[in-house]
Write a protein that holds these residues in place. Structure first.
Motif, PDB file in Angstrom:
ATOM      1  N   THR A 113     -20.793 -50.384  -9.619  1.00 61.75           N
ATOM      2  CA  THR A 113     -20.194 -49.213  -8.962  1.00 61.75           C
ATOM      3  C   THR A 113     -18.667 -49.205  -9.114  1.00 61.75           C
ATOM      4  OG1 THR A 113     -20.247 -50.400  -6.861  1.00 61.75           O
ATOM      5  CG2 THR A 113     -22.052 -48.895  -7.283  1.00 61.75           C
ATOM      6  N   MET A 127     -16.480 -41.827  -9.133  1.00 65.04           N
ATOM      7  CA  MET A 127     -17.073 -42.037  -7.813  1.00 65.04           C
ATOM      8  C   MET A 127     -16.022 -42.598  -6.843  1.00 65.04           C
ATOM      9  SD  MET A 127     -19.861 -44.736  -6.577  1.00 65.04           S
ATOM     10  CE  MET A 127     -18.504 -45.863  -6.388  1.00 65.04           C
ATOM     11  N   ARG A 128     -15.205 -43.533  -7.342  1.00 66.39           N
ATOM     12  CA  ARG A 128     -14.192 -44.120  -6.460  1.00 66.39           C
ATOM     13  C   ARG A 128     -13.185 -43.062  -6.005  1.00 66.39           C
ATOM     14  NH1 ARG A 128     -13.317 -48.383  -9.977  1.00 66.39           N
ATOM     15  NH2 ARG A 128     -11.085 -47.997  -9.938  1.00 66.39           N
ATOM     16  N   ASN A 146     -13.796 -39.790  -5.713  1.00 67.85           N
ATOM     17  CA  ASN A 146     -14.483 -38.921  -4.730  1.00 67.85           C
ATOM     18  C   ASN A 146     -14.510 -39.591  -3.361  1.00 67.85           C
ATOM     19  OD1 ASN A 146     -15.024 -37.225  -6.846  1.00 67.85           O
ATOM     20  ND2 ASN A 146     -17.170 -37.816  -7.053  1.00 67.85           N
ATOM     21  N   LEU A 147     -14.840 -40.888  -3.373  1.00 68.87           N
ATOM     22  CA  LEU A 147     -14.963 -41.622  -2.109  1.00 68.87           C
ATOM     23  C   LEU A 147     -13.627 -41.750  -1.403  1.00 68.87           C
ATOM     24  CD1 LEU A 147     -17.281 -44.657  -2.759  1.00 68.87           C
ATOM     25  CD2 LEU A 147     -17.486 -42.997  -0.937  1.00 68.87           C
ATOM     26  N   SER A 193     -25.560 -42.531  -0.350  1.00 71.76           N
ATOM     27  CA  SER A 193     -24.518 -43.557  -0.415  1.00 71.76           C
ATOM     28  C   SER A 193     -23.666 -43.598   0.841  1.00 71.76           C
ATOM     29  CB  SER A 193     -23.628 -43.342  -1.633  1.00 71.76           C
ATOM     30  OG  SER A 193     -22.938 -42.122  -1.504  1.00 71.76           O
ATOM     31  N   HIS A 207     -20.568 -39.374  -2.873  1.00 69.68           N
ATOM     32  CA  HIS A 207     -20.093 -39.844  -4.170  1.00 69.68           C
ATOM     33  C   HIS A 207     -20.122 -38.757  -5.235  1.00 69.68           C
ATOM     34  CE1 HIS A 207     -24.427 -40.267  -3.867  1.00 69.68           C
ATOM     35  NE2 HIS A 207     -24.527 -40.344  -5.182  1.00 69.68           N
ATOM     36  N   LYS A 208     -20.628 -37.586  -4.892  1.00 68.05           N
ATOM     37  CA  LYS A 208     -20.768 -36.529  -5.897  1.00 68.05           C
ATOM     38  C   LYS A 208     -19.654 -35.491  -5.769  1.00 68.05           C
ATOM     39  CE  LYS A 208     -25.466 -36.861  -7.242  1.00 68.05           C
ATOM     40  NZ  LYS A 208     -25.128 -37.662  -8.391  1.00 68.05           N
ATOM     41  N   GLY A 211     -18.418 -48.150  -2.863  1.00 67.99           N
ATOM     42  CA  GLY A 211     -19.369 -47.071  -2.603  1.00 67.99           C
ATOM     43  C   GLY A 211     -20.652 -47.605  -1.985  1.00 67.99           C
TER      44      GLY A 211
END
Ligand code: SF4
Length: 472
Positions: A19, A25-26, A28-29, A153, A161-162, A330
């Motif tokens: 991850t 993803m990072r 977005n998070l 998640s 995460h999306k 995540g």
């Protein structure tokens, strides 16, 4: 179909490596957690009695846990009095069978679901699928995860995460939506069109429960979109699956949590939709109601003096949003429907500390304590993390790493040993040093330099310098 369950397929460290490599993803998070973190701090600061409320929340939960059997029996009697049915499920298998049997007895080919982490815990969707019944998620984020055949998640925002563009493409592909933009309004509208038809045609619904009031047999779900409200009112049959720790004695107790939860979770003063239902009422709402009380490892957690506080959790997700480890790895890295700090203590305990992958989760923490500060029911997560690390280590044969650390502890316990070891290291490091740093250590020690350099040992230690400067 979104996967669920609490059994991680790999260790946290292996999963985190995957991850961490996903920079989108990072991003977005980080964006999502930073926004909600700041908002939560502001909303919580508005209440002068916030600390007293937290204390009260913790006190009520501890009282319930100390008298759990009694309150569960009260709840059962109240639900039955109001015309509902109560089922006791020892484990995931029993709970799945109960729900599937009820749905099948009504000839259901589809059921609608309102976001329910306990049904994700027992992997209900896959079990229903095996019975030829399709579960349709109605919470927008859960629907996104389901359509993407992904895993949640985050406790509260499973699709955190999306990105919006990903969701637009997904809705185009899976719902046939003719979306030109990724505007949240348009995305919500596409989901609404799809779900409205499901709400009006599906006869059986499955929900989770945030709380259940024992004195009246009332079950409660809090949510933001109103889809849950549709789920618990429109179908003919409603099945609610609830962890046994969610019971509260009275409405007065529930009032405390209805103040604590929204501010901690979505940083809102009040929850947009709070639905309550008590048994059945003729001509109004579902005419058949089943409450499934799920144990699935909880009574073992309850029996543990230190671990028990984990069951105070009201699944607000505040601990996830402040956790530096969660923010970078995540939720998928935790391999369970319970990610973040609470997942790191709840998952291994629900699996009786017997699952070797889940047993790596208590190390998924920097022990900074931010989760403890944020938790509305004051679960001392760092304390439980350390306690679980100790228990897991005690049960293991002494590893090479443990022997190495015991040796390091012995060396560091005496200044003369420590100084001797430093001298040895200084002499031995020669061939490993390049440009003032050690970039790769050999053998077992290589873990230290996998992701960072080790500074070379200096020519003179501080103690040596101190002694020399005194003598001058
Ligand atoms: S442990 Fe505390 S902060 Fe984390 S989800 Fe549970 S109640 Fe919320």
């Amino acid at each position: 179909m979104s996967a669920g369950g609490i059994k991680p397929k790999t260790t946290f460290q292996q999963a985190a490596k995957v991850t961490l490599a996903n920079s989108q993803m990072r991003r977005n998070l980080r964006h999502a957690t930073t926004t909600i973190r700041d908002k939560r701090l502001r909303t919580v600061a508005e209440l002068p009695d916030w600390e007293a409320l937290r204390d009260e929340g913790a006190r009520i939960k501890d009282h319930v846990l100390a008298n759990l059997g009694e309150y569960l029996l009260d709840l059962e009697a109240s639900v039955k009095r109001r015309g509902g049915h109560v089922h006791w499920a020892r484990d995931a298998e029993e709970a799945r069978e109960i729900v599937a049997k009820i749905a099948a007895s009504h000839g259901a080919r589809e059921v609608i679901k309102v976001k329910s982490i306990s049904t994700d815990e027992i992997e209900l969707n896959a079990a229903l699928e095996r019975h030829g019944i399709r579960a349709i998620e109605t919470d927008l984020a859960e629907l996104i995860v389901q359509l993407a055949d992904d895993r949640p998640s985050h406790i509260l925002v499973p699709a955190i995460h999306k990105g919006r563009a990903e969701i637009r493409d997904l809705f185009r592909a899976k719902l046939g939506a003719e979306l030109l933009t990724d505007d949240p309004k348009h995305l919500a509208e596409a989901a609404r069109v799809y779900l409205r038809e499901k709400f009006l045609t599906t006869k059986v619904a499955v929900s989770g429960a945030n709380f259940a009031v024992a004195e009246s047999g009332t079950v409660c779900v809090v949510e933001s979109e109103g889809n849950g409200r549709m789920c618990v009112t429109l179908p003919d049959v409603l099945i609610s699956v609830m962890g046994i720790e969610k019971v509260l004695p009275t409405w007065q107790d529930a009032a405390v949590f209805l103040r604590l939860l929204p501010r901690s979770s979505t940083a809102e003063r009040m929850n947009p939709y709070t639905s309550f239902w008590s048994g059945v009422t003729e001509g109004d709402g579902p005419q058949e109601f089943h409450l499934v009380l799920l144990d699935n490892g909880r009574t073992d957690v309850l029996a543990d003096d230190v671990g028990r506080q984990t069951l105070r959790c009201i699944r607000c997700s505040a601990c996830l949003n402040v956790c530096p480890v969660y923010e970078r790895t995540g939720g998928h890295a935790y391999g369970s429907v319970y990610p973040g700090p609470i997942g790191a203590i709840l998952t291994p305990q629900l699996l009786h500390l017997e699952d070797k992958n889940a047993n790596t989760l208590p190390w998924a923490s920097s022990l900074c304590g931010a989760c403890y500060d944020a938790c509305p029911v004051k679960i001392n997560i760092p304390e439980v993390l350390l306690y679980l690390r100790g228990k897991i280590n005690e049960a293991k044969p002494l590893s090479a790493e443990a022997v190495a650390f015991k040796t390091v502890a012995w060396v560091m316990a005496e200044p003369h040993r420590f100084e001797g070891a430093l001298k040895l290291a200084r002499t031995g490091q020669g061939p490993l040093v390049k440009d003032g740093a050690i970039h790769a250590l050999p053998g077992l020690l290589s873990g230290w330099t996998d992701a960072r350099d080790l500074p070379a040992f200096p020519k003179q230690s501080f103690r040596e310098w101190w002694r020399a400067s005194r003598e001058r």
